[in-house]
Design a protein around this motif. Structure first.
Motif, PDB file in Angstrom:
ATOM      1  N   GLY A   3       0.834  -1.214   0.000  1.00  0.00           N
ATOM      2  CA  GLY A   3       0.000   0.000   0.000  1.00  0.00           C
ATOM      3  C   GLY A   3       0.856   1.246   0.000  1.00  0.00           C
ATOM      4  N   LEU A   4       1.931   1.252   0.812  1.00  0.00           N
ATOM      5  CA  LEU A   4       2.787   2.443   0.882  1.00  0.00           C
ATOM      6  C   LEU A   4       3.551   2.652  -0.426  1.00  0.00           C
ATOM      7  N   LYS A   5       3.901   1.538  -1.074  1.00  0.00           N
ATOM      8  CA  LYS A   5       4.587   1.665  -2.376  1.00  0.00           C
ATOM      9  C   LYS A   5       3.628   2.265  -3.416  1.00  0.00           C
ATOM     10  N   ILE A   6       2.396   1.754  -3.407  1.00  0.00           N
ATOM     11  CA  ILE A   6       1.407   2.301  -4.362  1.00  0.00           C
ATOM     12  C   ILE A   6       1.175   3.781  -4.024  1.00  0.00           C
ATOM     13  N   HIS A   7       1.134   4.049  -2.700  1.00  0.00           N
ATOM     14  CA  HIS A   7       0.930   5.443  -2.275  1.00  0.00           C
ATOM     15  C   HIS A   7       2.029   6.347  -2.833  1.00  0.00           C
ATOM     16  N   ALA A   8       3.286   5.856  -2.742  1.00  0.00           N
ATOM     17  CA  ALA A   8       4.407   6.681  -3.206  1.00  0.00           C
ATOM     18  C   ALA A   8       4.288   6.960  -4.702  1.00  0.00           C
ATOM     19  N   SER A   9       3.887   5.936  -5.494  1.00  0.00           N
ATOM     20  CA  SER A   9       3.808   6.207  -6.940  1.00  0.00           C
ATOM     21  C   SER A   9       2.601   7.079  -7.261  1.00  0.00           C
ATOM     22  N   THR A  10       1.514   6.931  -6.490  1.00  0.00           N
ATOM     23  CA  THR A  10       0.354   7.810  -6.721  1.00  0.00           C
ATOM     24  C   THR A  10       0.742   9.261  -6.445  1.00  0.00           C
ATOM     25  N   LEU A  11       1.491   9.426  -5.334  1.00  0.00           N
ATOM     26  CA  LEU A  11       1.909  10.777  -4.952  1.00  0.00           C
ATOM     27  C   LEU A  11       2.806  11.381  -6.042  1.00  0.00           C
ATOM     28  N   GLU A  12       3.725  10.540  -6.533  1.00  0.00           N
ATOM     29  CA  GLU A  12       4.630  11.026  -7.574  1.00  0.00           C
ATOM     30  C   GLU A  12       3.832  11.441  -8.814  1.00  0.00           C
ATOM     31  N   ALA A  13       2.832  10.612  -9.155  1.00  0.00           N
ATOM     32  CA  ALA A  13       2.007  10.941 -10.328  1.00  0.00           C
ATOM     33  C   ALA A  13       1.260  12.251 -10.096  1.00  0.00           C
ATOM     34  N   LEU A  14       0.769  12.443  -8.859  1.00  0.00           N
ATOM     35  CA  LEU A  14       0.040  13.686  -8.552  1.00  0.00           C
ATOM     36  C   LEU A  14       0.945  14.903  -8.676  1.00  0.00           C
ATOM     37  N   VAL A  15       2.162  14.751  -8.124  1.00  0.00           N
ATOM     38  CA  VAL A  15       3.110  15.876  -8.166  1.00  0.00           C
ATOM     39  C   VAL A  15       3.460  16.200  -9.618  1.00  0.00           C
ATOM     40  N   LEU A  16       3.691  15.128 -10.417  1.00  0.00           N
ATOM     41  CA  LEU A  16       4.015  15.346 -11.835  1.00  0.00           C
ATOM     42  C   LEU A  16       2.858  16.026 -12.548  1.00  0.00           C
ATOM     43  N   ARG A  17       1.637  15.583 -12.228  1.00  0.00           N
ATOM     44  CA  ARG A  17       0.471  16.185 -12.881  1.00  0.00           C
ATOM     45  C   ARG A  17       0.366  17.665 -12.530  1.00  0.00           C
TER      46      ARG A  17
END
Ligand code: GTP
Length: 371
Positions: free
Chosen positions: A177-191
């Motif tokens: 879950g935390l790994k998925i969280h990190a990539s979601t966060l990265e995607a949000l920041v990139l967006r």
């Protein structure tokens, strides 16, 4: 990364979390009814009904919190995260309570039932809650606490073994879950960075870099729209073509940088003298244009004269010396003739050149176009 990108990213995380969970609106009530019916195999009917009733109220509360959040302005993510955690925490606690309460020590079917509820809770938490790290953690607390219930009641080696496996399972899910969280966060920041870049590019494409006014391209786009509107509703539309007089000698005498300062000063005077829905642009060089919707001939002529006087009063005290620019202005009006923007601009230009020819620092009105 979370700190650096601030409130907007946190709000988007919360938004993703809530969007993921909004499916609960349709899924959770029927699931509650099915589980309450199954519960009657191990607990009295009254207790199962009470559980279902309380859970349906809890669902109504958290869904209404989510819907209110979706309508709220994008601010104060922290306060909304607390409310959402409370509302959803109550939901998780209700389901986790089944794990302790419906378990009958020694009864294999009840053990399988509570394990099934458990697996559902944990996997849904990991899949749906990962956009928000704190909510992911708080959502996992209830099933994790419920895990220690059955072995406390039972104490058999089998149950303790299952609980140990379950805890390991939770730990693995938490990691995933935390790994998925990190990539979601990265995607949000990139967006977010992407959105910022795109809006900055859009701004630059429309602006003149020196004066900050609209550029020719943006002026033509806006002009076409205004022209269509004016033609459709038969409203007047005025155009002022404004050109600085004897600008070349300014450059030649004081240098190009000084010329730029004069351009900026004249642009600022133009900006001060236009109304909110007028479109002011630097078309290039020392030429400006102002499009004035809903403006007739008399009004446009008066506005042009006010602008001419305002520029005449301008004193550009530059490092290199004092420059007192003036402008020549051509005014053209469009009135129900189906005229194109380029034709209107040509007439405005001709009137402006007529003002130059008549001695500069003056306003000339273009003759009306025959209908
Ligand atoms: N400093 C500066 N000068 C510019 C810029 N763009 C165009 N110019 C100069 O503006 C001057 C325009 O000169 P002309 O078209 O001869 O017109 P003018 O000297 O203003 O004379 P009239 O328009 O006939 O009154 C030229 O010297 C251009 O080099 C710019 O962005 N910055």
């Amino acid at each position: 990364m979370e700190e650096a990108n601030g409130a907007s990213v946190r709000w988007h995380q919360l938004r993703l979390y809530v969007d993921n969970h909004l499916h609960d609106r349709y899924l959770a009530p029927p699931l509650t009814v099915v589980v309450a019916a199954l519960l009657t195999l191990w607990v009295p009917v009254g207790q199962a009904l009470l559980w279902a009733g309380v859970e349906l109220v809890v669902i109504a509360v958290y869904v209404s919190v989510y819907l209110r959040f979706r309508r709220a302005p994008a601010e104060d993510a922290g306060r909304w995260a607390r409310r959402i955690a409370l509302a959803h925490g109550a939901h998780m606690a209700m389901w986790s309570s089944i794990v302790v309460w419906a378990y009958q020590p020694g009864d294999l079917s009840s053990l399988m039932f509570v394990m099934l509820v458990h697996v559902g809770l944990i996997s849904l938490t990991v899949v749906m809650s990962n956009p928000h790290r704190r909510l992911l953690l708080s959502d996992l607390v209830a099933p994790a606490v419920a895990l220690v219930g059955p072995p406390l009641l039972d104490g058999s080696l089998f149950s303790v073994g299952l609980t140990a496996l379950g805890l390991l399972y939770i730990a693995l899910m938490l990691l995933v879950g935390l790994k998925i969280h990190a990539s979601t966060l990265e995607a949000l920041v990139l967006r977010q960075r992407n959105d910022q870049l795109i809006s900055e590019l859009e701004r630059q494409v429309k602006r003149d870099a020196l004066t900050g006014l609209a550029n020719r391209r943006h002026f033509i786009e806006t002009g076409e729209e205004e022209l269509q509107r004016a033609t459709r509703y038969r409203h007047p539309l005025a155009l002022l073509m404004v050109d600085i007089d004897h600008f070349k000698p300014v450059n030649d005498t004081y240098g190009h940088l000084a010329g730029d300062e004069v351009l900026k000063a004249v642009a600022a005077v133009c900006a001060e003298s236009v109304r909110g829905n007028d479109c002011l642009a630097r078309l290039g060089g020392e030429e400006f244009a102002i499009l004035m919707p809903e403006t007739g001939l008399d009004e446009a002529g008066a506005a042009a004269e006010r602008l001419r006087v305002a520029v005449e009063r301008l004193r550009c005290e530059l490092h290199e010396g004092l420059v007192t620019p003036t402008v020549s202005i051509g005014v053209a009006i469009i009135e129900n003739t189906g005229e194109s923007l380029s034709s209107l601009m040509r007439r405005g230009d001709r009137a402006m050149y007529a003002a130059k020819a008549q001695g500069r620092n003056q306003v000339v009105i273009a003759p009306a176009l025959a209908a």
